[in-house]
Write an enzyme that holds these catalytic residues in place. Structure first.
Site, PDB file in Angstrom:
ATOM      1  CE  LYS A 119      -1.194  -0.385   4.967  1.00 10.25           C
ATOM      2  NZ  LYS A 119      -0.620  -1.715   5.233  1.00 10.25           N
ATOM      3  CG  ASN A 142      -0.286   3.496   8.119  1.00 11.65           C
ATOM      4  OD1 ASN A 142      -0.198   3.735   9.316  1.00 11.65           O
ATOM      5  ND2 ASN A 142       0.093   2.348   7.595  1.00 11.65           N
ATOM      6  CG  HIS A 187      -1.896  -5.853  12.159  1.00  9.05           C
ATOM      7  ND1 HIS A 187      -0.804  -5.247  12.740  1.00  9.05           N
ATOM      8  CD2 HIS A 187      -1.986  -5.359  10.906  1.00  9.05           C
ATOM      9  CE1 HIS A 187      -0.247  -4.423  11.856  1.00  9.05           C
ATOM     10  NE2 HIS A 187      -0.932  -4.480  10.740  1.00  9.05           N
TER      11      HIS A 187
END
Length: 439
Positions: A119, A142, A187
């Site tokens: 990304k 981010n 995560h």
């Protein structure tokens, strides 16, 4: 719609670069509200830059402040499942992130990108090509600059990288285009399983005019019906794809040949897919990128992400130090084409990962496997060429006399760096310096 109606008390949870950007934004654009900050760290990063007039509570939670708030703006690093945040939600006090405040303010088109891998490259390249096409574009989220700080740039287009954590606290972000690139296990300390992680990523489509998804990964297809969808892919039929034209592989956009794949400086098939995604996003935002293709050809990628750092005597040196997990290294190796031998550097801190899925990728390549670091010996059984060295420098010194035109030396370690380096950036910088010296 005035989202600030009836909001007098705002509590910002978590300082650091994001929290500071929230406080600065509130002071500038919402001076009527009272702002207080809570950070459970004793000396949070950025505290020396916080305006002295702002009340701050450090070292623990301050539940009284939280329950007095009309709005809580929380850092993406803090899970909504945290007991104190749950108390706030149970009291019907809204909890949002900095991206939601950005959404309330922004009045120009926004593109956003999420996914487990790639990304940052897609976000950066979308901004680079939009700017090269003459559209004043600001890039952040981010990656690099917090979303609220981008508002100072007076841009005509905003491009945001958004993590699943950021998307969890974003409710009203209208997008001209949103992309969900891929999904791999990550995560899992924060989510109860892959489905919870996937649903957080799916939030990117909530208010998107065009949804961009990966035809090769059905989990990325929008769960909701959107006005428009565009797909990219290398294996399944897609709107943006790779196909033969003029006897060589070309990047195609909705049936039109745009560029031969061989003209890209970016390394790896995953980066070819990233470029296709960028084309889809720019088309959805009505940005004509034809005049920026020269810029694309010379784009070598983000630092430490499959970045071509030296190319001398036909030998290419690629820094992919950001590959700190198996999926990232698999992405770098998948569909890699080279005329000579790949000297692949792997190892570091394995974080308990299973490296065996890499064996099939190793077997498909003309490979010399060079292992290093604390868990480097765990790779030795995965390829007959594997050899262990005590440092990256010793690897380069050892292989340098054997290198021939067509060979590639790639650092894509599949491991974290903190056994021998300060960070993955430090590891990549060491490799890059060695590459430039020996190339």
């Amino acid at each position: 719609m005035d989202h600030w109606h009836n909001i007098d008390n705002v509590v910002v949870v978590g300082l650091g670069i994001t929290g500071l950007s929230v406080v600065n934004y509130l002071q500038k654009y919402q001076p009527q509200v009272t702002v207080r900050v809570i950070d459970t760290r004793e000396t949070p990063p950025g505290i020396e830059r916080l305006d002295q007039s702002i009340a701050i509570h450090t070292g623990s939670w301050q539940l009284e402040w939280l329950l007095e708030a009309d709005l809580v703006v929380t850092n993406p690093g803090i899970a909504l499942a945290t007991a104190e945040i749950q108390r706030v939600l149970d009291a019907n006090i809204p909890v949002v992130g900095d991206v939601e405040l950005f959404a309330w303010h922004v009045n120009k088109p926004v593109i956003a990108i999420t996914g487990s891998n790639g990304k940052s490259t897609v976000t950066d390249l979308t901004g680079v090509l939009a700017n090269a096409s003459g559209i004043k574009t600001a890039v952040g989220g981010n990656i690099g600059v917090p979303a609220l700080d981008l508002l100072e740039e007076e841009a005509d287009l905003y491009v945001l990288e958004l993590s699943s954590f950021q998307l969890e606290t974003t409710y009203n972000l209208s997008l001209v285009a949103g992309a969900f690139l891929n999904l791999s296990e990550d995560h899992m300390d924060r989510y109860t399983g892959m489905d919870g992680y996937r649903l957080a990523k799916q939030r990117i489509f909530q208010h998107a005019t065009t949804g961009v998804y990966n035809a090769d990964e059905p989990v990325t297809y929008p769960d909701i019906t959107l006005e428009n969808t565009l797909s990219f892919g290398l294996r399944q039929s897609a709107d943006y794809t790779l196909a033969n034209y003029d006897d060589e592989p070309y990047l195609f956009a909705q049936g039109l040949p745009i560029l031969p794949a061989s003209h890209l400086s970016l390394v790896g098939m995953h980066n070819t897919a990233n470029v296709l995604t960028v084309f889809a996003l720019l088309d959805a935002a009505n940005v004509d990128y034809q005049d920026s293709l020269e810029t694309l050809k010379s784009y070598t990628g983000l630092t430490h992400r499959c970045q071509l750092v030296a190319d001398n005597h036909g030998i290419s040196w690629v820094n992919d130090s950001k590959a700190t997990n198996v999926a990232s290294t698999e992405a770098a190796l998948s569909g890699l084409h080279l005329n000579g031998t790949l000297y692949l550097l792997v190892g570091g801190v394995g974080k308990g990962a299973d490296f065996s899925p890499l064996a099939a990728h190793f077997a498909a390549l003309p490979l010399k496997l060079c292992c290093f670091g604390r868990d480097g010996k765990q790779f030795l059984d995965l390829h007959p060429s594997a050899e262990y060295f005590d440092s990256i420098e010793h690897i380069i010194q050892s292989i340098r006399p054997q290198l021939k035109p067509g060979d590639m030396v790639m650092l894509s370690p599949a491991c974290a760096s903190f056994d021998q380096f300060k960070s993955f950036m430090h590891r990549g910088d060491v490799f890059t310096a060695l590459a430039k010296h020996y190339a």
